[in-house]
Scaffold this motif. Structure first.
Motif, mmCIF file in Angstrom:
data_model
loop_
_atom_site.group_PDB
_atom_site.id
_atom_site.type_symbol
_atom_site.label_atom_id
_atom_site.label_comp_id
_atom_site.label_asym_id
_atom_site.label_seq_id
_atom_site.Cartn_x
_atom_site.Cartn_y
_atom_site.Cartn_z
ATOM 1 N N ALA A 85 0.827 -1.203 0.000
ATOM 2 C CA ALA A 85 0.000 0.000 0.000
ATOM 3 C C ALA A 85 0.865 1.259 0.000
ATOM 4 C CB ALA A 85 -0.929 -0.004 1.216
ATOM 5 N N ALA A 86 1.975 1.225 0.732
ATOM 6 C CA ALA A 86 2.861 2.399 0.789
ATOM 7 C C ALA A 86 3.512 2.663 -0.563
ATOM 8 C CB ALA A 86 3.930 2.187 1.861
ATOM 9 N N ILE A 87 3.970 1.620 -1.233
ATOM 10 C CA ILE A 87 4.597 1.806 -2.545
ATOM 11 C C ILE A 87 3.557 2.249 -3.571
ATOM 12 C CG2 ILE A 87 5.868 0.668 -4.399
ATOM 13 C CD1 ILE A 87 7.458 1.303 -1.789
ATOM 14 N N ALA A 88 2.327 1.749 -3.457
ATOM 15 C CA ALA A 88 1.255 2.224 -4.337
ATOM 16 C C ALA A 88 1.013 3.709 -4.104
ATOM 17 C CB ALA A 88 -0.023 1.430 -4.085
ATOM 18 N N GLN A 89 1.112 4.158 -2.855
ATOM 19 C CA GLN A 89 0.940 5.578 -2.545
ATOM 20 C C GLN A 89 2.037 6.412 -3.196
ATOM 21 O OE1 GLN A 89 0.195 6.241 1.626
ATOM 22 N NE2 GLN A 89 0.536 8.449 1.480
ATOM 23 N N VAL A 90 3.259 5.890 -3.196
ATOM 24 C CA VAL A 90 4.370 6.596 -3.851
ATOM 25 C C VAL A 90 4.122 6.668 -5.361
ATOM 26 C CG1 VAL A 90 6.843 6.591 -4.326
ATOM 27 C CG2 VAL A 90 6.010 5.895 -2.073
ATOM 28 N N ALA A 91 3.682 5.552 -5.951
ATOM 29 C CA ALA A 91 3.412 5.531 -7.391
ATOM 30 C C ALA A 91 2.293 6.497 -7.749
ATOM 31 C CB ALA A 91 3.055 4.114 -7.841
ATOM 32 N N LEU A 92 1.306 6.608 -6.887
ATOM 33 C CA LEU A 92 0.205 7.537 -7.119
ATOM 34 C C LEU A 92 0.691 8.974 -7.031
ATOM 35 C CD1 LEU A 92 -2.864 7.799 -7.578
ATOM 36 C CD2 LEU A 92 -3.127 7.859 -5.090
ATOM 37 N N ARG A 93 1.610 9.241 -6.116
ATOM 38 C CA ARG A 93 2.086 10.619 -5.906
ATOM 39 C C ARG A 93 3.074 11.068 -6.976
ATOM 40 N NH1 ARG A 93 3.584 14.787 -6.122
ATOM 41 N NH2 ARG A 93 4.125 16.353 -4.560
ATOM 42 N N PHE A 94 3.987 10.192 -7.378
ATOM 43 C CA PHE A 94 5.048 10.592 -8.308
ATOM 44 C C PHE A 94 4.990 9.879 -9.660
ATOM 45 C CE2 PHE A 94 7.153 11.324 -4.097
ATOM 46 C CZ PHE A 94 7.277 12.702 -4.196
ATOM 47 N N GLY A 95 4.173 8.853 -9.770
ATOM 48 C CA GLY A 95 4.077 8.122 -11.022
ATOM 49 C C GLY A 95 4.845 6.828 -11.045
ATOM 50 N N GLY A 96 5.708 6.584 -10.073
ATOM 51 C CA GLY A 96 6.484 5.357 -10.053
ATOM 52 C C GLY A 96 7.643 5.452 -9.083
ATOM 53 N N VAL A 97 8.590 4.541 -9.223
ATOM 54 C CA VAL A 97 9.787 4.495 -8.374
ATOM 55 C C VAL A 97 10.979 4.104 -9.235
ATOM 56 C CG1 VAL A 97 10.877 3.500 -6.324
ATOM 57 C CG2 VAL A 97 8.384 3.714 -6.405
ATOM 58 N N ASP A 98 12.112 4.752 -9.002
ATOM 59 C CA ASP A 98 13.342 4.447 -9.743
ATOM 60 C C ASP A 98 14.470 3.971 -8.841
ATOM 61 O OD1 ASP A 98 12.256 5.577 -12.264
ATOM 62 O OD2 ASP A 98 12.323 7.413 -11.098
ATOM 63 N N ILE A 99 14.422 4.396 -7.580
ATOM 64 C CA ILE A 99 15.504 4.097 -6.640
ATOM 65 C C ILE A 99 14.885 3.611 -5.336
ATOM 66 C CG2 ILE A 99 17.387 5.081 -5.257
ATOM 67 C CD1 ILE A 99 17.581 7.285 -7.487
ATOM 68 N N LEU A 100 15.398 2.525 -4.815
ATOM 69 C CA LEU A 100 15.026 2.077 -3.472
ATOM 70 C C LEU A 100 16.273 2.038 -2.606
ATOM 71 C CD1 LEU A 100 13.233 0.817 -1.258
ATOM 72 C CD2 LEU A 100 13.778 -1.423 -2.246
ATOM 73 N N VAL A 101 16.237 2.757 -1.501
ATOM 74 C CA VAL A 101 17.253 2.612 -0.467
ATOM 75 C C VAL A 101 16.583 1.852 0.673
ATOM 76 C CG1 VAL A 101 18.772 3.769 1.158
ATOM 77 C CG2 VAL A 101 18.445 4.724 -1.130
ATOM 78 N N SER A 102 16.838 0.549 0.707
ATOM 79 C CA SER A 102 16.220 -0.312 1.720
ATOM 80 C C SER A 102 17.122 -0.294 2.945
ATOM 81 C CB SER A 102 16.051 -1.733 1.169
ATOM 82 O OG SER A 102 15.206 -2.492 1.991
ATOM 83 N N ASN A 103 16.783 0.595 3.851
ATOM 84 C CA ASN A 103 17.707 0.934 4.929
ATOM 85 C C ASN A 103 17.238 0.500 6.312
ATOM 86 O OD1 ASN A 103 19.675 2.782 6.501
ATOM 87 N ND2 ASN A 103 17.660 3.623 7.022
ATOM 88 N N ALA A 104 15.934 0.462 6.548
ATOM 89 C CA ALA A 104 15.418 0.243 7.898
ATOM 90 C C ALA A 104 15.929 -1.064 8.490
ATOM 91 C CB ALA A 104 13.893 0.241 7.876
ATOM 92 N N GLY A 105 16.267 -1.013 9.758
ATOM 93 C CA GLY A 105 16.733 -2.205 10.445
ATOM 94 C C GLY A 105 16.831 -1.947 11.939
ATOM 95 N N ALA A 106 17.063 -2.978 12.676
ATOM 96 C CA ALA A 106 17.249 -2.857 14.126
ATOM 97 C C ALA A 106 18.244 -3.918 14.572
ATOM 98 C CB ALA A 106 15.920 -3.019 14.868
ATOM 99 N N ALA A 107 18.922 -3.626 15.677
ATOM 100 C CA ALA A 107 20.018 -4.489 16.130
ATOM 101 C C ALA A 107 19.616 -5.247 17.396
ATOM 102 C CB ALA A 107 21.266 -3.660 16.377
ATOM 103 N N TRP A 108 19.193 -6.486 17.203
ATOM 104 C CA TRP A 108 18.924 -7.359 18.344
ATOM 105 C C TRP A 108 20.240 -8.006 18.777
ATOM 106 C CZ3 TRP A 108 15.127 -6.387 14.838
ATOM 107 C CH2 TRP A 108 13.834 -6.152 15.335
ATOM 108 N N GLN A 109 20.581 -7.888 20.053
ATOM 109 C CA GLN A 109 21.829 -8.451 20.569
ATOM 110 C C GLN A 109 21.555 -9.740 21.344
ATOM 111 O OE1 GLN A 109 24.790 -5.592 22.126
ATOM 112 N NE2 GLN A 109 23.155 -4.049 21.972
ATOM 113 N N GLY A 110 22.605 -10.472 21.609
ATOM 114 C CA GLY A 110 22.484 -11.674 22.421
ATOM 115 C C GLY A 110 23.258 -12.836 21.844
#
Length: 682
Positions: A496-521
Motif C-alpha cells: 500500500a505504501a509503494i502504491a501511494q508513492v506511485a500515485l504521488r510521483f508516477g512510479g519508483v526508480d531508486i530504493l534505499v532499503s535501509n530500515a533495520g534494528a540491532a537485536w543483541q544476544g
C-alpha cells in the motif's frame, strides 16, 4: 468572483514593508499582486503581470520616475518587492516608437534601463505597461474571460458583453502587441480596461483598489455569462467498474514517455501527477474527448507546460493492463509522429532555425481514472496538472455556450519555440538524479535521512517510509517529498505504501532499503521471539519493499536501482550479536538474488556495509555496550579501523550514491568502515 480586498491586511502588510525600507508604491503593488495571484482562476504559475509607476532614488540619490513591473520567473501569488524590477519610465515608454524591435533586442534594451542590474528580466509586456498612463496596471489570464474569447464568435461575444472595454484581436506578447494596444488605447482613452482575445484582460487605475475591483467585476460578468449556458456540456461520466487504479497505470504511462538517456541504461524519466474530480471525469468520459483535447491551449503560454494538446486514453480494465499498455505505446508513437510533423512544417516557416524539443505528451486524459500530467520534476508535473484542470474549465465554459476554439497551431508554435523561452530552457541544468523517484525506508532519521538528503541534493524526488509516520512526514516536508508511516514487516502495508508513492510521483526508480534494528544476544541465550523479530525486519522487511518496488519498475520498463543497507556484521560477525549478524548475512544473499533475477529488467542491486555509525540505531548506550564487549573505550571503539577515523552517516550516503548512479555494477558491496581487514570482501 468575490473580492478579497481587506483594508486591515492591506495596511498591515504595506506598513511592514515600508518599515523595512521598501518604497510605499512597491509595497502596495506587492500586496495587490499577491491578491490576484492567489486565485488560480485568474493566473497560474508565472502567468499574468502587474506594474506600478513611482519615483525611486537612483544610486546617486537623484529621484527617477520608474515602472516597477513583474519580473520573469516570479509567481504573482508569492511575489516579493524584488520581483518587481524598476526601469526608467521615460526611456521605456519611448521604446514603443521603434518601427520594429526583435524580442532579443527588446530584452537587451529593457535590461539597460534597470536601476538594479541584478534584477530579473522585466516582463515582455513591460512596454505595454509603461505606455498606459495609469499608476496601477493589472493583467490576468482569467479562465472565465478566456472561455468567452476562445470560441468561433468570441470577439463578437466579448464586444457585446464589454462595450466599454478596448478589445484587441490576438497578437503575440511583446513589442508588436504594445504598438497595437497603444493605437487602440489612443482611440479609447476613457476605457476602464482592455481584453485581449485568446489571451487575457487588463484593468487599470491610479487607485490600486479601483484597478483590482474592476478586474473582479469583469471576471464576475464573464462567469455570469457562462452560467447562462449549458453547465454540463460533457454530460455526467458513468461510474465504471472493474478498472485498474491510478497507482497501477501511472508507472505504465511514465515508462511509455521515458526519453533515451545520454548513456545506455540511463533513461530520462518524467515525474507524474494524478488529478481526479467529477469535472475531470466528465471531461475524460466525453464522447468527443479526443477532439476536445486536440484543439489547442486555453491561453498561448500554456503550450510551454503541456504542449499543444494532450492525449485521450480509454479506460484501463483491471487484469488487462498489458493490452492497455500496448495501446498506450501505440498512441504515444502516433503522438510523436504528429508532433514531429508539426515541428517540421512550422520550423520551415520560421526559417529552419529552431531545435526540436522532446516530442512526448505532457497530459493524459484517462477515461474513468482522471488526468495525469508529466514534468521533469514533481513541481513541473504539478504545474502541468494545474494547467490541465484550468484547460478543462475553459473548454467547459466555451462548449456550454458554443464551441471551444484555440489559437491556430502557427501561433502556438511561435510561443512554444519563442526565442525567449528557448533561452530559458538552455539555462536549465538538471542534476544527475533529476526526474528520478527515490524511496528510502527508515527515512525519518539517522542513515536513512542522511541518504535521503544526499539523493535530494542530486535532484531526486523523495518518499520516506518509516514506522513513525509523523517523523517521516516532518522530515519529508523539509525535502519537498512525502512521508509515509509503514510497518515493513507487514507485506500488505508495504504494498500500500509503494502504491501511494506511485500515485504521488508516477512510479519508483531508486530504493534505499535501509530500515533495520540491532537485536543483541548470544545464540544460546537469545529468545526465539527476538531471533525471529530480527529476521522479520532485517530480512523480510527488505524483501517486501524490494518486491513491491521491483514490480513498479517492471511496469515502467526503464530499469532502476536497489540499494540495501546491510552491515559489516554480514561478513565479520561480532560476539553477542547473533540475531543481527545472521539476519544481515541473509539480507546480503537477498541483495545478490535480486541482482541475478532482475538484471534483465535493467535493475541494479547493490549494498553498503557500514560499521559503527552514530544513528538512532547505534545509540550512545549501544556504543558503550559494544565497546565493553570488545574491552575498549567508546572512543577507541568508534575509531577502531585502519584509518583511525570515525565513519559518519554522510560517508555512507556518498557510498550509496556511487552505487545508485553506477550503470554497470550490480551485486556489488561497498564496505564503509574506515578499514577492517576481517570485513574486506574477496
Amino acid at each position: 468572483m468575490q473580492s478579497l480586498w481587506s483594508d486591515a491586511d492591506f495596511e498591515k502588510t504595506v506598513a511592514a514593508y515600508v518599515a523595512a525600507g521598501v518604497n510605499r508604491d512597491v509595497a502596495i503593488r506587492t500586496w495587490t499582486t499577491r491578491l490576484l495571484g492567489q486565485v488560480p482562476q485568474l493566473v497560474l504559475h508565472g502567468g499574468g503581470n502587474t506594474s506600478v509607476k513611482t519615483v525611486i532614488n537612483d544610486h546617486d540619490g537623484t529621484p527617477v520616475e520608474v515602472l516597477c513591473v513583474k519580473g520573469s520567473g516570479w509567481d504573482m501569488g508569492q511575489i516579493e518587492p524584488a520581483g518587481l524590477p524598476a526601469l526608467r519610465l521615460a526611456e521605456l515608454k519611448a521604446m514603443v516608437n521603434y518601427e520594429t524591435l526583435s524580442d532579443d533586442d527588446m530584452v537587451m534594451l529593457q535590461r539597460r534601463l534597470l536601476l538594479d542590474p541584478a534584477s530579473p528580466n522585466p516582463s515582455v509586456e513591460a512596454i505595454l505597461h509603461a505606455i498606459l498612463p495609469f499608476r496601477h496596471v493589472d493583467h490576468t489570464h482569467a479562465n472565465a474571460i478566456v472561455a468567452l474569447t476562445n470560441q468561433p464568435n468570441g470577439e463578437a461575444l466579448i464586444r457585446a458583453l464589454y462595450p466599454e472595454y478596448i478589445v484587441i484581436p490576438y497578437v503575440m506578447p511583446g513589442f508588436d502587441l504594445s504598438k497595437v494596444c497603444l493605437r487602440a488605447f489612443n482611440e479609447r482613452p476613457d476605457a476602464p480596461g482592455m481584453i485581449l482575445i485568446k489571451h487575457g484582460i487588463f484593468t487599470w487605475s491610479d487607485d490600486p483598489r479601483v484597478a483590482y475591483e474592476a478586474m473582479i467585476e469583469a471576471i464576475t460578468r464573464a462567469e455570469n455569462r457562462i452560467a447562462e449556458g449549458n453547465p454540463k456540456p460533457f454530460g455526467t461520466a458513468p461510474v465504471l467498474s472493474g478498472l485498474a487504479d491510478a497507482a497501477e497505470i501511472a508507472p505504465i504511462l511514465r515508462g511509455a514517455i521515458a526519453l533515451p538517456g545520454a548513456q545506455e541504461g540511463l533513461p530520462r524519466r518524467f515525474v507524474i501527477e494524478h488529478r481526479v474530480t467529477q469535472d475531470i471525469l466528465d471531461f475524460c468520459g466525453a464522447e468527443n474527448v479526443e477532439s476536445l483535447t486536440r484543439r489547442g491551449n486555453a491561453t498561448p503560454e500554456h503550450v510551454i507546460h503541456i504542449k499543444r494538446f494532450g492525449l485521450a486514453l480509454p479506460a484501463p480494465k483491471a487484469g488487462e493492463l498489458q493490452a492497455w499498455g500496448a495501446l498506450v505505446r501505440e498512441k504515444i508513437a502516433a503522438y510523436i509522429a504528429d508532433y514531429t510533423d508539426y515541428f517540421t512544417r512550422n520550423n520551415a516557416r520560421a526559417g529552419g532555425i529552431k531545435t526540436m524539443l522532446d516530442p512526448m505528451p505532457r497530459v493524459f486524459y484517462v477515461e474513468g481514472v482522471g488526468v495525469f500530467a508529466a514534468g521533469p520534476t514533481a513541481k513541473a508535473a504539478r504545474i502541468g496538472a494545474d494547467v490541465a484542470e484550468a484547460t478543462i474549465q475553459v473548454i467547459r465554459g466555451a462548449e456550454g455556450i458554443d464551441a471551444f476554439e484555440a489559437l491556430p497551431e502557427a501561433d502556438l508554435f511561435d510561443l512554444e519555440y519563442w526565442s525567449l523561452e528557448q533561452v530559458k530552457l538552455k539555462k536549465v541544468a538538471e542534476k544527475p538524479l533529476t526526474r528520478q523517484v527515490a524511496v528510502i525506508t527508515g527515512g525519518a532519521g539517522g542513515l536513512g535521512l542522511a541518504m535521503a538528503e544526499a539523493l535530494r541534493a542530486e535532484g531526486a524526488e523523495i518518499a520516506l517510509l518509516d514506522i513513525d509516520g509523523a517523523k517521516a512526514s516532518e522530515a519529508a516536508k523539509r525535502l519537498g517529498g512525502i512521508g509515509i508511516g509503514c510497518d515493513l514487516t507487514d507485506a500488505a502495508a508495504v504494498d500500500a505504501a509503494i502504491a501511494q508513492v506511485a500515485l504521488r510521483f508516477g512510479g519508483v526508480d531508486i530504493l534505499v532499503s535501509n530500515a533495520g534494528a540491532a537485536w543483541q544476544g548470544a545464540l544460546l541465550d537469545v529468545s526465539d521471539a527476538d531471533f525471529r523479530a530480527a529476521f522479520e525486519l532485517n530480512f523480510w522487511g527488505h524483501h517486501y519493499v524490494a518486491r513491491a518496488v521491483v514490480r513498479v519498475m517492471q511496469a515502467q520498463g526503464t530499469g532502476g536501482a536497489l540499494l540495501f543497507n546491510v552491515s559489516k556484521q554480514a561478513v565479520n560477525p561480532g560476539p553477542d550479536f547473533g540475531p543481527y549478524g545472521t539476519s544481515k548475512a541473509a539480507l546480503m544473499a537477498l541483495m545478490k538474488q535480486y541482482a541475478v533475477e532482475h538484471a534483465a529488467d535493467g535493475i541494479t542491486s547493490n549494498a553498503v556495509n557500514p560499521d559503527r555509525i552514530r544513528t538512532g540505531l547505534m545509540t550512545d548506550q549501544m556504543i558503550e555496550e559494544r565497546a565493553r564487549a570488545r574491552g575498549v573505550t567508546p572512543e577507541v571503539y568508534m575509531r577502531g579501523n585502519l584509518l583511525h577515523r570515525e565513519v559518519t552517516a554522510a560517508d555512507v550516503a556518498q557510498a550509496a550514491l556511487a552505487l545508485i548512479r553506477a550503470r554497470t555494477s550490480t551485486g556489488a558491496v561497498i564496505t564503509v568502515d574506515g578499514g577492517n581487514t576481517a570485513a574486506m570482501l574477496r
